[in-house]
Design a protein around this motif. Sequence first.
Motif, mmCIF file in Angstrom:
data_model
loop_
_atom_site.group_PDB
_atom_site.id
_atom_site.type_symbol
_atom_site.label_atom_id
_atom_site.label_comp_id
_atom_site.label_asym_id
_atom_site.label_seq_id
_atom_site.Cartn_x
_atom_site.Cartn_y
_atom_site.Cartn_z
ATOM 1 N N GLU A 101 -4.662 -13.570 -3.181
ATOM 2 C CA GLU A 101 -5.134 -13.118 -4.496
ATOM 3 C C GLU A 101 -6.270 -12.129 -4.254
ATOM 4 O O GLU A 101 -7.265 -12.470 -3.609
ATOM 5 C CB GLU A 101 -5.644 -14.305 -5.319
ATOM 6 C CG GLU A 101 -4.565 -15.272 -5.749
ATOM 7 C CD GLU A 101 -3.664 -14.738 -6.849
ATOM 8 O OE1 GLU A 101 -4.095 -13.876 -7.640
ATOM 9 O OE2 GLU A 101 -2.510 -15.187 -6.920
ATOM 10 N N LEU A 102 -6.119 -10.906 -4.744
ATOM 11 C CA LEU A 102 -7.146 -9.896 -4.538
ATOM 12 C C LEU A 102 -8.002 -9.724 -5.781
ATOM 13 O O LEU A 102 -7.536 -9.895 -6.907
ATOM 14 C CB LEU A 102 -6.522 -8.546 -4.190
ATOM 15 C CG LEU A 102 -5.776 -8.456 -2.866
ATOM 16 C CD1 LEU A 102 -5.234 -7.057 -2.660
ATOM 17 C CD2 LEU A 102 -6.661 -8.872 -1.706
ATOM 18 N N PHE B 146 -10.499 -6.250 -2.352
ATOM 19 C CA PHE B 146 -9.438 -5.245 -2.362
ATOM 20 C C PHE B 146 -9.527 -4.285 -1.178
ATOM 21 O O PHE B 146 -8.559 -4.101 -0.441
ATOM 22 C CB PHE B 146 -9.453 -4.462 -3.689
ATOM 23 C CG PHE B 146 -8.361 -3.442 -3.787
ATOM 24 C CD1 PHE B 146 -7.088 -3.817 -4.183
ATOM 25 C CD2 PHE B 146 -8.593 -2.110 -3.473
ATOM 26 C CE1 PHE B 146 -6.062 -2.879 -4.268
ATOM 27 C CE2 PHE B 146 -7.574 -1.175 -3.549
ATOM 28 C CZ PHE B 146 -6.313 -1.564 -3.951
ATOM 29 N N ALA C 187 -8.618 -5.642 2.218
ATOM 30 C CA ALA C 187 -7.174 -5.866 2.330
ATOM 31 C C ALA C 187 -6.444 -4.557 2.635
ATOM 32 O O ALA C 187 -5.543 -4.516 3.472
ATOM 33 C CB ALA C 187 -6.634 -6.497 1.054
ATOM 34 N N LEU D 179 0.442 -3.569 3.413
ATOM 35 C CA LEU D 179 -0.018 -4.385 2.288
ATOM 36 C C LEU D 179 0.799 -4.036 1.052
ATOM 37 O O LEU D 179 0.855 -2.871 0.649
ATOM 38 C CB LEU D 179 -1.504 -4.107 2.030
ATOM 39 C CG LEU D 179 -2.123 -4.721 0.770
ATOM 40 C CD1 LEU D 179 -2.186 -6.244 0.886
ATOM 41 C CD2 LEU D 179 -3.517 -4.145 0.537
ATOM 42 N N ILE E 212 1.082 -4.976 -2.922
ATOM 43 C CA ILE E 212 0.322 -5.612 -3.995
ATOM 44 C C ILE E 212 1.147 -5.609 -5.276
ATOM 45 O O ILE E 212 1.667 -4.579 -5.693
ATOM 46 C CB ILE E 212 -1.004 -4.867 -4.265
ATOM 47 C CG1 ILE E 212 -1.809 -4.720 -2.972
ATOM 48 C CG2 ILE E 212 -1.819 -5.597 -5.323
ATOM 49 C CD1 ILE E 212 -3.003 -3.793 -3.106
ATOM 50 N N ASP E 213 1.221 -6.778 -5.886
ATOM 51 C CA ASP E 213 1.882 -6.967 -7.175
ATOM 52 C C ASP E 213 0.789 -7.095 -8.240
ATOM 53 O O ASP E 213 0.007 -8.037 -8.221
ATOM 54 C CB ASP E 213 2.739 -8.229 -7.127
ATOM 55 C CG ASP E 213 3.376 -8.597 -8.458
ATOM 56 O OD1 ASP E 213 3.494 -7.706 -9.330
ATOM 57 O OD2 ASP E 213 3.756 -9.765 -8.622
ATOM 58 N N PHE E 214 0.715 -6.120 -9.143
ATOM 59 C CA PHE E 214 -0.206 -6.191 -10.278
ATOM 60 C C PHE E 214 0.561 -6.842 -11.419
ATOM 61 O O PHE E 214 1.621 -6.355 -11.811
ATOM 62 C CB PHE E 214 -0.682 -4.786 -10.669
ATOM 63 C CG PHE E 214 -1.572 -4.165 -9.629
ATOM 64 C CD1 PHE E 214 -2.952 -4.264 -9.741
ATOM 65 C CD2 PHE E 214 -1.043 -3.500 -8.539
ATOM 66 C CE1 PHE E 214 -3.776 -3.706 -8.782
ATOM 67 C CE2 PHE E 214 -1.860 -2.941 -7.577
ATOM 68 C CZ PHE E 214 -3.231 -3.042 -7.696
ATOM 69 N N ALA F 226 0.069 -9.456 -1.594
ATOM 70 C CA ALA F 226 -1.089 -9.789 -2.418
ATOM 71 C C ALA F 226 -0.752 -9.604 -3.884
ATOM 72 O O ALA F 226 0.170 -8.864 -4.244
ATOM 73 C CB ALA F 226 -2.280 -8.909 -2.028
ATOM 74 N N LYS F 227 -1.525 -10.293 -4.715
ATOM 75 C CA LYS F 227 -1.374 -10.175 -6.163
ATOM 76 C C LYS F 227 -2.725 -9.857 -6.775
ATOM 77 O O LYS F 227 -3.760 -10.311 -6.288
ATOM 78 C CB LYS F 227 -0.852 -11.485 -6.761
ATOM 79 C CG LYS F 227 0.608 -11.755 -6.463
ATOM 80 C CD LYS F 227 1.070 -13.022 -7.181
ATOM 81 C CE LYS F 227 2.562 -13.131 -7.224
ATOM 82 N NZ LYS F 227 3.179 -12.455 -8.340
ATOM 83 N N VAL F 228 -2.688 -9.084 -7.851
ATOM 84 C CA VAL F 228 -3.875 -8.815 -8.652
ATOM 85 C C VAL F 228 -3.530 -9.176 -10.091
ATOM 86 O O VAL F 228 -2.620 -8.591 -10.683
ATOM 87 C CB VAL F 228 -4.322 -7.340 -8.562
ATOM 88 C CG1 VAL F 228 -5.453 -7.056 -9.541
ATOM 89 C CG2 VAL F 228 -4.744 -6.990 -7.136
#
Length: 126
Positions: free
Chosen positions: A5-6, A11, A14, A21, A23-25, A53-55
């Motif tokens: 979890e970012l 951020f 990472a 990397l 990232i899923d927003f 990672a997720k934001v």
Amino acid sequence: MSIVELNEATFQAAVEGGKPLIIDFWAPWCGPCRQFAPVFDAAAAKHPEVTFAKVNTEEEQELSAGLRIRSIPTLMVFRDNVLLFSQAGALSASQLDELIEQVQAVDMEKVHAEIAAQQNQAPDQA
């Protein structure tokens, strides 16, 4: 592999990490985000050589705004501190696998050389 979890504080570290990397927003209220989550989770389990990672855009509004996230879900892919991919919309499992293969195949020395060449030209164009 677990999914990180970012937030605004984590951020940059990472992005600068040694692995690609992805990232899923997302947001908790977003139906397409919830539908995409199992695909993202499965890819994370399948590709330990990649950091997933997720934001949460609801909790990280400043970070999301700073990255110009307008629609969710949005995927961003970084490698060697370079943004290689950014697209709104959920991907299928096969599309996500293909994206991961493409990101891993990128010649990052060439990308960094192209970036350096562009940066060297920028002052001349002003």
